[in-house]
Each structure stands twice: as structure tokens, then as C-alpha cells.
Motif scaffolding. Structure first.
Motif, mmCIF file in Angstrom:
data_model
loop_
_atom_site.group_PDB
_atom_site.id
_atom_site.type_symbol
_atom_site.label_atom_id
_atom_site.label_comp_id
_atom_site.label_asym_id
_atom_site.label_seq_id
_atom_site.Cartn_x
_atom_site.Cartn_y
_atom_site.Cartn_z
ATOM 1 N N ALA A 258 0.833 -1.205 0.000
ATOM 2 C CA ALA A 258 0.000 0.000 0.000
ATOM 3 C C ALA A 258 0.868 1.255 0.000
ATOM 4 C CB ALA A 258 -0.925 -0.014 1.220
ATOM 5 N N GLY A 259 1.963 1.211 0.764
ATOM 6 C CA GLY A 259 2.875 2.356 0.782
ATOM 7 C C GLY A 259 3.499 2.608 -0.580
ATOM 8 N N MET A 260 3.840 1.542 -1.282
ATOM 9 C CA MET A 260 4.423 1.692 -2.619
ATOM 10 C C MET A 260 3.402 2.214 -3.627
ATOM 11 S SD MET A 260 6.642 -1.831 -2.818
ATOM 12 C CE MET A 260 7.913 -2.200 -1.586
ATOM 13 N N ALA A 261 2.176 1.722 -3.529
ATOM 14 C CA ALA A 261 1.164 2.091 -4.511
ATOM 15 C C ALA A 261 0.629 3.501 -4.297
ATOM 16 C CB ALA A 261 0.003 1.084 -4.465
ATOM 17 N N ILE A 262 0.528 3.921 -3.036
ATOM 18 C CA ILE A 262 -0.146 5.186 -2.740
ATOM 19 C C ILE A 262 0.832 6.299 -2.384
ATOM 20 C CG2 ILE A 262 -1.876 6.291 -1.267
ATOM 21 C CD1 ILE A 262 -3.128 3.528 -0.848
ATOM 22 N N PHE A 263 1.888 5.962 -1.617
ATOM 23 C CA PHE A 263 2.762 6.989 -1.053
ATOM 24 C C PHE A 263 4.169 6.985 -1.646
ATOM 25 C CE2 PHE A 263 -0.455 6.054 2.165
ATOM 26 C CZ PHE A 263 -0.951 7.327 2.417
ATOM 27 N N GLY A 264 4.416 6.183 -2.642
ATOM 28 C CA GLY A 264 5.710 6.224 -3.316
ATOM 29 C C GLY A 264 6.856 5.606 -2.548
ATOM 30 N N VAL A 265 6.573 4.755 -1.571
ATOM 31 C CA VAL A 265 7.627 4.064 -0.836
ATOM 32 C C VAL A 265 8.326 3.089 -1.782
ATOM 33 C CG1 VAL A 265 8.120 2.546 1.118
ATOM 34 C CG2 VAL A 265 6.380 4.312 1.333
ATOM 35 N N ARG A 266 9.648 3.032 -1.710
ATOM 36 C CA ARG A 266 10.405 2.158 -2.597
ATOM 37 C C ARG A 266 11.473 1.381 -1.833
ATOM 38 N NH1 ARG A 266 6.664 2.996 -5.074
ATOM 39 N NH2 ARG A 266 6.404 3.941 -7.151
ATOM 40 N N ILE A 267 11.751 0.168 -2.306
ATOM 41 C CA ILE A 267 12.850 -0.624 -1.760
ATOM 42 C C ILE A 267 14.086 -0.266 -2.579
ATOM 43 C CG2 ILE A 267 13.721 -2.942 -1.257
ATOM 44 C CD1 ILE A 267 10.820 -3.902 -1.192
ATOM 45 N N GLU A 268 14.870 0.676 -2.084
ATOM 46 C CA GLU A 268 16.038 1.149 -2.813
ATOM 47 C C GLU A 268 17.242 0.231 -2.619
ATOM 48 O OE1 GLU A 268 15.805 3.519 -4.822
ATOM 49 O OE2 GLU A 268 14.069 4.707 -4.215
ATOM 50 N N GLY A 269 17.207 -0.607 -1.582
ATOM 51 C CA GLY A 269 18.314 -1.507 -1.303
ATOM 52 C C GLY A 269 18.044 -2.905 -1.824
ATOM 53 N N SER A 270 18.438 -3.892 -1.039
ATOM 54 C CA SER A 270 18.296 -5.295 -1.432
ATOM 55 C C SER A 270 16.874 -5.784 -1.177
ATOM 56 C CB SER A 270 19.302 -6.151 -0.651
ATOM 57 O OG SER A 270 19.033 -7.523 -0.832
ATOM 58 N N VAL A 271 16.240 -6.317 -2.211
ATOM 59 C CA VAL A 271 14.894 -6.888 -2.054
ATOM 60 C C VAL A 271 14.960 -8.148 -1.186
ATOM 61 C CG1 VAL A 271 12.926 -7.895 -3.270
ATOM 62 C CG2 VAL A 271 14.128 -5.925 -4.250
ATOM 63 N N VAL A 272 15.994 -8.958 -1.392
ATOM 64 C CA VAL A 272 16.155 -10.170 -0.586
ATOM 65 C C VAL A 272 16.367 -9.796 0.883
ATOM 66 C CG1 VAL A 272 17.610 -12.202 -0.194
ATOM 67 C CG2 VAL A 272 17.071 -11.474 -2.535
ATOM 68 N N GLY A 273 17.176 -8.768 1.120
ATOM 69 C CA GLY A 273 17.388 -8.310 2.489
ATOM 70 C C GLY A 273 16.113 -7.799 3.121
ATOM 71 N N PHE A 274 15.299 -7.083 2.339
ATOM 72 C CA PHE A 274 14.019 -6.587 2.848
ATOM 73 C C PHE A 274 13.110 -7.740 3.259
ATOM 74 C CE2 PHE A 274 9.560 -5.605 1.886
ATOM 75 C CZ PHE A 274 9.341 -4.544 2.730
#
Length: 385
Positions: A258-274
Motif C-alpha cells: 500500500a505504501g508503494m502504490a499510494i505513497f511512493g515508498v520504494r525498496i532502494e536496497g536489497s529486495v532479498v534483504g528486505f
């Protein structure tokens, strides 16, 4: 209390000038009780800001001392000091800029009009030989230099009793502030920090519901019936932890989606780490609920105590306010609070843009806390009222 030592704001100072003036500025900042100053090279300082280990990096450029001295009287050509700061701790910027202005102004003034005749002579010579200054302005500046020289040679100053008050001058430098984020020329998204802190708090409250549900199940006698089945206690409790961890993982991913779709939150680092930090925190949450059920006497009393302890852990973890405002002893204590590691790990994988190596320590600590709570729960769990 007023008699306590204030917590120091950790910053780095990169002295690329290495002049007498710049070294005095670094010494002045280092001696300030409000700052914890490290003298580092530029790349190391920026990396530490990016990792969130220091709040800002102050870069003093080459030839700053000479240019700042001249800028006292020629404000049209001021040198620039770059301040690279952690955008999640933006309230540090006014403090660092103010203290920097204080120490730079004090040092430059002392060096220029406080007894350093060579600097004054150089400036007087520059003004005297200038062809761009109007004649009347040149005459006034030369007269001012001569007056300062007479004050420096006065008996009161020679005896060390002179008044330290100097004429008012403009600040002889400019500051250029820049955010340190993922290094991909992307601005800091404050929603990333908010989603990290609030999702950790929300999922921990889910852990409370898990524990209260187990206490209610025990009160109704369902655990006693399950114990009649040919399965071990560890398997029964482990399956509870696994199912709750799966639900918590799905909820965390849904929140960030929801944060990515509405508020522009992005995983700028490692997706696996996230994903690793999310799963490890979900396991911790379910283990937290299990230990509440193991140590609680009844659902009513356990809920109130669990809510209080959860809010306290989230506050100490830095979800509400930056941890640097705490006293130093409390900052050290927060390292023993699991939400601190979850928040740091998620922040590193989202807006800080760090690699998977920055997620390994948070994942390891969260799993260690989970294993300890699960072991205590197995030991202390009561199957009947």
C-alpha cells in the motif's frame, strides 16, 4: 535532569583544507559538548551518514581558511561548506549549521583581527592594490585596517586584558545542505520512515492478540484436548508460531505494498534483504505472543501489561522520535530492544538503499531474540488453568 550530561549528536568533519584556521574550527567543534565529532575522509563520512551511524558530515573545502578570511571584507566571494545529512534526522541540520557558524566566525575573526598581523597585512595589501573597488570604499577599508592594527598594538591588548568583542561582520561562508539517501539521486521519502515505524508497532500489537488468544484457548480447555493427541508440546507451540509468523509476514508485505502504490515508498536496497528482515520480524512477533501466553496469568491482566511493554519497546526502538535525543545510556539500552533492529533493518533496505550485508545483523538479532523467547515459552507454558 540539569545535572546530566547531554547526549552528543554524532557527526563527521572532513577537513580538506588542513590550514591553521580549519584545524581550529575542527578543534572547536570537537570540544563542543553537544557534538560527537569524528575526523574522517569524505567517502567514509558519507557512507556512515548513509548507514545512519552519524547524523551529518561537514566538508571543509580546500583553501577555506584563506577564502573565509577575505570574505569578511569581500562578501561577494564566500567559500562553501557542504553539509551532507541524514534526512530522517533533519532536525539536526539547524543545530549543526548554527554551531558551525559560531565556531567558524569565532575562529576567522580571531585569526583576522585578533592579533594575526600577517593576515591583516595581506588583506590590506589586496585592498590597496585593487582596481575594482571604488576609491572611497578602498579608503574606508584601509582606514579600518589601520585602526584595527592600532588596537592590536594597544597596551591593554598587549597585556592580555583587551575586550574580545569585535565589530560585526557578515558570516564569511555559505552552507550547501544535501540529503544522503540511496545514492541514486532520489529524494528522501518521509513516508518510508513512517511506514517502517508504524508497521513494526502494528505487527507487534498483532503479537499481543496471538498471546491473548492462546490464554483464552487454555481457559476453555482446548489445549488440554490437543495435548491428548500424539504430538509433542514443541510441535504444537511451533505450529502456532509458524502460522502466526506467516500471517504477520503477509500483513507486513500488504502494508508496504500500500505504501508503494499510494505513497511512493520504494525498496532502494536489497529486495532479498528486505524480505529477510520482514520474515525475521514476523517470527519475532509470533514468539512475542507465545511468551505472553506462557508468562501471563489471565487474558485481562496480560493485555494491559503487554500493551504497555509494546509501546515502550516501540518508543525506544526509534519509531516515534529519533533515538539521538535520548541520553547516551538510553541509546545504548535501546540496542537490547528488538524493534530497534527491525526498524533499522527495514530503513536500510528501503530509503537508505543499502545492500544485503546491512540486513544480516538485524536478521541475526531478531532470530536470536525469537529463539530465546520460544525457549522460555516452551519451558514455562502451562497447559491448564
Amino acid at each position: 535532569g540539569s545535572n546530566k550530561t547531554p547526549s552528543r549528536v554524532p557527526i563527521a568533519v572532513v577537513d580538506q583544507d588542513r590550514s591553521a584556521i580549519s584545524q581550529k574550527i575542527v578543534a572547536g567543534l570537537s570540544g563542543d559538548t553537544s557534538l560527537g565529532v569524528q575526523s574522517l575522509d569524505r567517502d567514509t563520512a558519507l557512507e556512515l551518514v548513509k548507514q545512519g551511524k552519524i547524523r551529518a558530515a561537514v566538508i571543509i573545502p580546500v583553501a577555506f581558511g584563506e577564502q573565509a578570511t577575505r570574505a569578511l571584507f569581500r562578501p561577494d566571494n564566500k567559500p562553501e561548506i557542504a553539509i551532507h545529512f541524514d534526512p530522517s534526522q533533519a532536525m539536526v541540520m539547524p543545530m549543526v549549521r548554527g554551531m558551525l557558524s559560531q565556531h567558524v566566525m569565532q575562529t576567522v575573526m580571531q585569526s583576522t583581527v585578533g592579533g594575526n598581523s600577517s593576515a591583516m597585512n595581506d588583506l590590506r595589501g589586496d585592498v590597496s592594490g585593487s582596481t575594482s573597488l571604488p576609491a572611497d570604499e578602498k579608503r574606508e577599508l584601509i582606514g579600518m585596517f589601520d585602526a584595527i592594527a592600532r588596537v592590536q598594538k594597544s597596551p591593554s591588548r598587549a597585556g592580555g586584558q583587551g575586550n574580545a568583542n569585535m565589530p560585526a561582520f557578515d558570516i564569511p561562508f555559505n552552507t550547501v545542505a544535501s540529503e544522503v539517501t540511496s545514492g541514486k539521486e532520489k529524494k528522501y521519502n518521509a513516508y518510508s520512515h513512517s511506514f517502517t515505524g508504524m508497521s513494526v508497532q502494528f505487527i507487534l500489537f498483532m503479537g499481543i492478540d496471538i498471546g491473548i488468544g492462546l490464554l483464552l484457548t487454555r481457559r476453555m480447555g482446548l489445549w488440554k484436548r490437543l495435548r491428548a493427541a500424539p504430538v509433542s508440546k514443541t510441535l504444537l507451540l511451533g505450529s502456532t508460531v509458524a502460522s502466526a509468523a506467516l500471517i504477520a509476514t503477509i500483513l507486513m508485505l500488504a502494508i508496504f505494498a500500500a505504501g508503494m502504490a499510494i505513497f511512493g515508498v520504494r525498496i532502494e536496497g536489497s529486495v532479498v534483504g528486505f524480505l529477510g528482515v520482514v520474515v525475521c520480524f514476523a517470527i519475532l512477533t509470533s514468539s512475542f505472543g507465545l511468551i505472553l501466553a506462557a508468562l501471563g496469568n489471565n487474558p485481562e491482566a496480560t493485555r494491559g501489561l503487554a500493551i504497555f511493554s509494546t509501546l515502550l519497546m516501540v518508543m525506544l526502538g526509534g519509531a516515534w522520535v529519533p533515538s539521538f535525543v535520548f541520553p547516551e545510556w538510553l541509546q545504548s539500552l535501546s540496542l537490547f530492544v528488538p524493534p530497534r533492529w527491525a526498524i533499522d533493518g527495514l530503513a536500510a533496505m528501503t530509503w537508505r538503499g543499502l545492500g544485503i550485508d546491512a540486513a544480516l545483523a538485524p536478521m541475526g538479532v531478531l532470530l536470536a531474540f525469537s529463539a530465546a523467547m520460544f525457549a522460555v515459552a516452551i519451558w514455562r507454558f502451562r497447559w491448564e488453568e
